[in-house]
Design a protein around this motif. Structure first.
Motif, PDB file in Angstrom:
ATOM      1  N   VAL A 330      10.215 -21.136  -0.608  1.00  0.00           N
ATOM      2  CA  VAL A 330       9.279 -20.012  -0.461  1.00  0.00           C
ATOM      3  C   VAL A 330       9.535 -19.230   0.825  1.00  0.00           C
ATOM      4  N   VAL A 331       9.825 -19.929   1.906  1.00  0.00           N
ATOM      5  CA  VAL A 331      10.055 -19.245   3.185  1.00  0.00           C
ATOM      6  C   VAL A 331      11.256 -18.300   3.064  1.00  0.00           C
ATOM      7  N   GLU A 332      12.328 -18.819   2.485  1.00  0.00           N
ATOM      8  CA  GLU A 332      13.542 -18.004   2.336  1.00  0.00           C
ATOM      9  C   GLU A 332      13.300 -16.845   1.367  1.00  0.00           C
ATOM     10  N   GLY A 333      12.542 -17.119   0.291  1.00  0.00           N
ATOM     11  CA  GLY A 333      12.233 -16.060  -0.669  1.00  0.00           C
ATOM     12  C   GLY A 333      11.460 -14.940  -0.018  1.00  0.00           C
ATOM     13  N   ARG A 334      10.476 -15.319   0.790  1.00  0.00           N
ATOM     14  CA  ARG A 334       9.681 -14.286   1.470  1.00  0.00           C
ATOM     15  C   ARG A 334      10.548 -13.495   2.436  1.00  0.00           C
ATOM     16  N   ARG A 335      11.406 -14.190   3.181  1.00  0.00           N
ATOM     17  CA  ARG A 335      12.254 -13.480   4.153  1.00  0.00           C
ATOM     18  C   ARG A 335      13.203 -12.511   3.455  1.00  0.00           C
TER      19      ARG A 335
END
Ligand code: DMJ
Length: 467
Positions: A330-335
């Motif tokens: 999720v963190v990478e997707g948001r970034r």
């Protein structure tokens, strides 16, 4: 969620560069929510636009594959002079979800009366699958009409020789729907691995395993050939299963290969597909990701050495933000979505291609693309952060501002000029993708199960219709 050493290192790098806390959680505040009624009125506007564009399609191009919305002409997508009603098939489940039932009945009546697939011409297997087979299957899922499944089964049978005639199991790019003759063995990852959800649904609903097995075998062959870095080059030969190049990318022509590994797990609970997805996405995060100017991007790299080949990014790659989030990153997707949002802020409408260190447009048009809205929708489903509705709303507003013409919505030939230069063409996927993503993210669609659903790469609804 994976916890490999490499991945932890990646998160550390990302956190340091992008201002994330030690736990990798974004520190930016969640955007405040607009009242539900305000979003519902945007959804109602999407419904109005859809009905309006459909009426013009019916008046000017009914039964033809795609309308030319500036001139009021039309063109076919697969084969000249062989319309297959592509726009209708792409629109059916959208019309159903939007409760445009009179328009839906018009479309279904055309399909019942006109659809036949004994066409003596080569059809591109990938596009026929995601658009036509997926469209018929989603129409069946939404309406329960047996004829839609019969047509899907007939079409699936005609696509199957692309797989069964290939010595390796990797499908040929083209198959003649009438004769089963196959052609074009030089293919790519997307055209190798974007079948499991349509073929799998067909297997599930007809009880015939051949479709699922054919789609999975193509995955297996390519996965088994992965590089020591757990990366896949994007070009492959159907007959040998050998790579034709060494470049790995998350954009076209690889993109939906990764999407369908995750989706196959999600839809059918196939643990092999989940393991393959996790292995390959770990390879991508470890060897293709880089943070430039605080923004996360995915370089094209040599799959065997990890050396950067180029720093171009296709707009189509923006779907990957949503996929990462769905797959637990999720963190990478948001970034990654944040990175694309900077491009949206700069251009209004995303150009087809950029060079990410400078954000310069390398391909200046926009083929009325859905990927940014697609990933905004998926990120919103995962996080329920209003930010993604706001980004989707901007995407919608920009589309209305730039692409709305006399008889519908058109592609743009240049988004870097003001006003943008318009083309004269509305792709079939617009009816299946954007309209659906917008309606579902802004509204509270009563026919859609927000908790348990599946939308294909072409946004065909194969699970989650509430009849
Ligand atoms: C659509 O046909 C699908 O989303 C596909 O996976 C990629 N390209 C188009 C939309 O841009």
């Amino acid at each position: 969620m994976r916890t490999s050493l490499h991945r932890r290192r990646f998160l550390g790098l990302l956190g340091a560069a992008a201002g994330l806390g030690a736990a990798g959680v974004l520190s930016a505040p969640v955007a405040s929510a607009a009242p539900a009624a305000a979003w519902r009125s945007v959804a109602e506007d999407v419904r109005k636009q859809t009905r309006w564009a459909w009426r013009d399609y019916v008046a000017k191009a009914f039964g033809h594959d795609q309308i030319k919305p500036v001139s009021g002409g039309f063109e076919e997508f697969f084969v000249p002079d062989h319309p297959v009603g592509l726009t209708i098939v792409e629109a059916l489940d959208t019309l159903w979800l939007l409760e445009l039932d009179a328009e839906l009945e018009q479309g279904l009546a055309w399909v019942r009366g006109h659809s036949r697939f004994d066409i003596d011409a080569p059809f591109q297997v990938f596009e026929t699958n995601i658009r036509m087979l997926g469209g018929l299957l989603s129409a069946y899922h939404c309406t329960g009409e047996a004829r839609m499944l019969e047509l899907a089964a007939d079409l699936g049978e005609r696509l199957l020789p692309a797989f069964t005639k290939s010595p390796s199991g990797v499908p040929y790019r083209f198959v003649n729907l009438a004769t089963g003759a196959v052609s074009e063995p030089a293919t790519n990852l997307a055209e190798t691995g974007t079948y499991i959800t349509e073929f799998g649904s067909l297997s599930k609903w007809t009880g015939d395993r051949r479709f699922y097995d054919a789609a999975k075998r193509a995955f297996q062959v390519t996965f088994d050939n992965r590089s020591p870095l757990d990366l896949l080059p994007y070009a492959v030969h159907a007959e040998t299963g050998e790579w034709l190049n060494t470049t790995a990318t998350v954009g076209p022509p690889a993109d939906s290969y990764y999407e369908y590994l995750w989706d196959g797990w999600r839809l059918f609970g196939d643990h092999d597909l989940k393991a393959w997805y996790e292995t390959l996405v770990a390879g991508i995060l470890n060897h293709q990701s880089e943070v430039v100017g605080g923004h996360l991007w995915f370089a094209q790299v040599d799959a065997f050495t990890g050396a950067v080949v180029n720093r171009r990014q296709s707009e189509l790659g923006s779907f990957f933000a949503g996929l990462l989030a769905e797959g637990g990153d999720v963190v990478e997707g948001r970034r990654y979505h944040d990175s694309w949002n900077v491009v949206q802020d700069r251009y209004g409408v995303l150009p087809e291609g950029i060079e990410y260190p400078t954000l310069a447009a390398t391909s200046k048009g926009n083929q009325l693309r859905p990927e940014f809205a697609d990933s905004a929708f998926n990120l919103w489903l995962v996080t329920r952060d209003e930010l993604y509705r706001q980004r989707a709303k901007k995407h919608y507003d920009e589309m209305k501002r730039t692409s709305k013409v006399r008889y519908g919505y058109t592609i743009l030939d240049d988004v870097t000029t003001s006003p943008p230069v318009r083309g004269d063409f509305c792709p079939g996927y617009w009816w299946s993708e954007q309209l659906k993503y917008y309606y579902l993210i802004f509204g509270d669609a009563k026919r859609f199960d927000y908790r348990d659903h599946y939308l294909s790469t072409e946004a065909n609804l194969l699970k989650g219709a509430r009849r």
